[in-house]
Design a protein around this motif. Structure first.
Motif, PDB file in Angstrom:
ATOM      1  N   SER A   1       0.858  -1.178   0.000  1.00 27.18           N
ATOM      2  CA  SER A   1       0.000   0.000   0.000  1.00 27.18           C
ATOM      3  C   SER A   1       0.897   1.231   0.000  1.00 27.18           C
ATOM      4  O   SER A   1       1.877   1.286   0.751  1.00 27.18           O
ATOM      5  CB  SER A   1      -0.907   0.010   1.224  1.00 27.18           C
ATOM      6  OG  SER A   1      -1.690   1.192   1.252  1.00 27.18           O
TER       7      SER A   1
ATOM      8  N   LEU B   1      -2.944   0.313  -4.118  1.00 30.30           N
ATOM      9  CA  LEU B   1      -2.792  -1.022  -3.551  1.00 30.30           C
ATOM     10  C   LEU B   1      -2.325  -1.939  -4.671  1.00 30.30           C
ATOM     11  O   LEU B   1      -2.969  -2.018  -5.727  1.00 30.30           O
ATOM     12  CB  LEU B   1      -4.118  -1.512  -2.980  1.00 30.30           C
ATOM     13  CG  LEU B   1      -4.109  -2.832  -2.218  1.00 30.30           C
ATOM     14  CD1 LEU B   1      -3.215  -2.757  -0.991  1.00 30.30           C
ATOM     15  CD2 LEU B   1      -5.534  -3.210  -1.803  1.00 30.30           C
TER      16      LEU B   1
ATOM     17  N   TYR C   1      -3.179   2.506   3.577  1.00 31.52           N
ATOM     18  CA  TYR C   1      -3.354   1.567   4.686  1.00 31.52           C
ATOM     19  C   TYR C   1      -2.072   1.470   5.510  1.00 31.52           C
ATOM     20  O   TYR C   1      -0.964   1.560   4.972  1.00 31.52           O
ATOM     21  CB  TYR C   1      -3.734   0.192   4.153  1.00 31.52           C
ATOM     22  CG  TYR C   1      -5.041   0.163   3.388  1.00 31.52           C
ATOM     23  CD1 TYR C   1      -6.255   0.287   4.058  1.00 31.52           C
ATOM     24  CD2 TYR C   1      -5.057   0.018   1.998  1.00 31.52           C
ATOM     25  CE1 TYR C   1      -7.454   0.263   3.366  1.00 31.52           C
ATOM     26  CE2 TYR C   1      -6.251  -0.004   1.305  1.00 31.52           C
ATOM     27  CZ  TYR C   1      -7.451   0.123   1.985  1.00 31.52           C
ATOM     28  OH  TYR C   1      -8.641   0.103   1.291  1.00 31.52           O
TER      29      TYR C   1
ATOM     30  N   LEU D   1      -1.568  -4.578   6.414  1.00 29.98           N
ATOM     31  CA  LEU D   1      -2.105  -5.506   5.423  1.00 29.98           C
ATOM     32  C   LEU D   1      -1.937  -6.921   5.962  1.00 29.98           C
ATOM     33  O   LEU D   1      -0.914  -7.238   6.572  1.00 29.98           O
ATOM     34  CB  LEU D   1      -1.376  -5.379   4.086  1.00 29.98           C
ATOM     35  CG  LEU D   1      -1.382  -4.005   3.408  1.00 29.98           C
ATOM     36  CD1 LEU D   1      -0.482  -4.039   2.173  1.00 29.98           C
ATOM     37  CD2 LEU D   1      -2.796  -3.597   3.015  1.00 29.98           C
TER      38      LEU D   1
ATOM     39  N   LEU E   1      -7.389 -10.292   1.129  1.00 31.49           N
ATOM     40  CA  LEU E   1      -6.493  -9.341   1.800  1.00 31.49           C
ATOM     41  C   LEU E   1      -7.309  -8.453   2.722  1.00 31.49           C
ATOM     42  O   LEU E   1      -8.316  -7.866   2.312  1.00 31.49           O
ATOM     43  CB  LEU E   1      -5.753  -8.487   0.771  1.00 31.49           C
ATOM     44  CG  LEU E   1      -4.738  -7.478   1.337  1.00 31.49           C
ATOM     45  CD1 LEU E   1      -3.532  -8.206   1.940  1.00 31.49           C
ATOM     46  CD2 LEU E   1      -4.288  -6.501   0.256  1.00 31.49           C
TER      47      LEU E   1
ATOM     48  N   ALA F   1      -7.085  -5.005   4.737  1.00 26.62           N
ATOM     49  CA  ALA F   1      -6.320  -3.758   4.696  1.00 26.62           C
ATOM     50  C   ALA F   1      -6.911  -2.789   5.716  1.00 26.62           C
ATOM     51  O   ALA F   1      -8.133  -2.581   5.747  1.00 26.62           O
ATOM     52  CB  ALA F   1      -6.358  -3.157   3.291  1.00 26.62           C
TER      53      ALA F   1
END
Length: 295
Positions: free
Chosen positions: A47, A53, A77, A80, A91, A93
């Motif tokens: 990120s 991303l 973010y 993660l 994922l 985040a």
């Protein structure tokens, strides 16, 4: 910013011995612009402060990164955490200031946003550690706030008419200041290592079979130098371990957890340069890993 240092971790012929060799992976410029990093196997998620991303794939033979899926998530973010749900890669985040937990399904070409979880009045704000993990037939994630000591466990479900839903299963107040979390499995059970410089405490905890019961320490007063400033989980040939780094003297060590969770055995050590703030470990299979010190 200190120049990043990369090392390849490889097992030696003798049992419980590893080699750390400096390397220069190709396509590693993402370290210069990363608000959060996480790996799942040889896949790396990044990120950026600009809200991008992205996924990259590490080729462990050539030590090169190849760009994959990328989206504009419009958020930088701070954490993660990849996880498997229904046999598919997802994922988690997280943004600390707003307490936003975004969930994405990851494909070879895209991040598909499935769900956003956010609770007002600070319930999801301020987590300094966020980690998603599977246990038996359940998918869970934890959050811990080092400033307040608040600790939470949540369940991730797939309801009939929605992509995902989240429910809180457990909450407690721990001591403030825990850091350097390393999550690992032994015998199919979930454990985590954590370090608290304020109280000079080093523990290994075990998640209970029932997530509603939280976790409990199984190893306490463990011999980690209090000057340790970063740590990362490793998959070694003979079991899980961790890399520990000290910014004050530049020492990077590789350690394998004992199966009784009462300590660890050092496998390798190298002087890696001082004043880094972050440590990243990317597993490459067969006990090998790629390690980065940066920040």
């Amino acid at each position: 910013m200190t120049k990043p240092s990369w090392y390849q971790l490889s097992p030696e012929t003798l049992r419980n011995e590893y080699r750390l060799a400096p390397v220069s992976p190709a396509g590693a410029g993402f370290l210069d612009q990363a608000s959060a990093l996480a790996s799942h196997g040889c896949e790396l998620f990044v990120s950026s402060p600009q809200g991008r991303l992205a996924a990259l794939e590490l080729n462990p033979d050539t030590l090169s990164f190849t760009p994959g899926a990328e989206i504009n998530a419009s958020l930088a973010y701070q954490a993660l955490s990849p996880f498997l749900l229904g046999g598919q890669l997802h994922l988690l985040a997280y943004t600390r200031e707003d307490g936003i937990l975004d969930f994405f399904r990851v494909t070879a070409t895209d991040f598909q946003h499935l769900y956003r979880y956010q609770r007002t009045y600070g319930a999801t704000m301020g987590f300094t550690t966020v980690h998603a993990f599977g246990y038996r037939d359940r998918c869970l994630f934890m959050g811990y706030n080092a400033d307040t000591g608040a600790s939470r466990i949540y369940g991730i479900q797939v309801p009939p008419q929605a992509p995902l839903s989240i429910s809180q299963l457990w909450q407690s107040d721990w001591a403030k200041g825990w850091q350097d979390f390393c999550f690992f499995q032994l015998g199919g059970e979930n454990f985590f290592f954590k370090h608290n410089p304020t109280y000079k405490a080093v523990n290994i905890d075990h998640y209970m079979d029932d997530p509603a019961q939280g976790s409990h320490p199984v190893g306490t007063g463990l011999p980690l130098p209090q000057e340790t400033s970063a740590a990362a989980t490793l998959a070694l040939q003979e079991g899980p371990g961790f890399a520990g780094y000290r910014a004050d003297n530049g020492q990077l060590t590789i350690n394998r957890f004992h199966t009784d969770c009462q300590g660890w055995q050092q496998q390798a050590q190298v002087q890696a340069g001082r004043e880094h703030s972050h440590l990243l470990a990317i597993p490459c299979g067969d006990g090998k890993s790629l390690l980065a010190l940066y920040g």
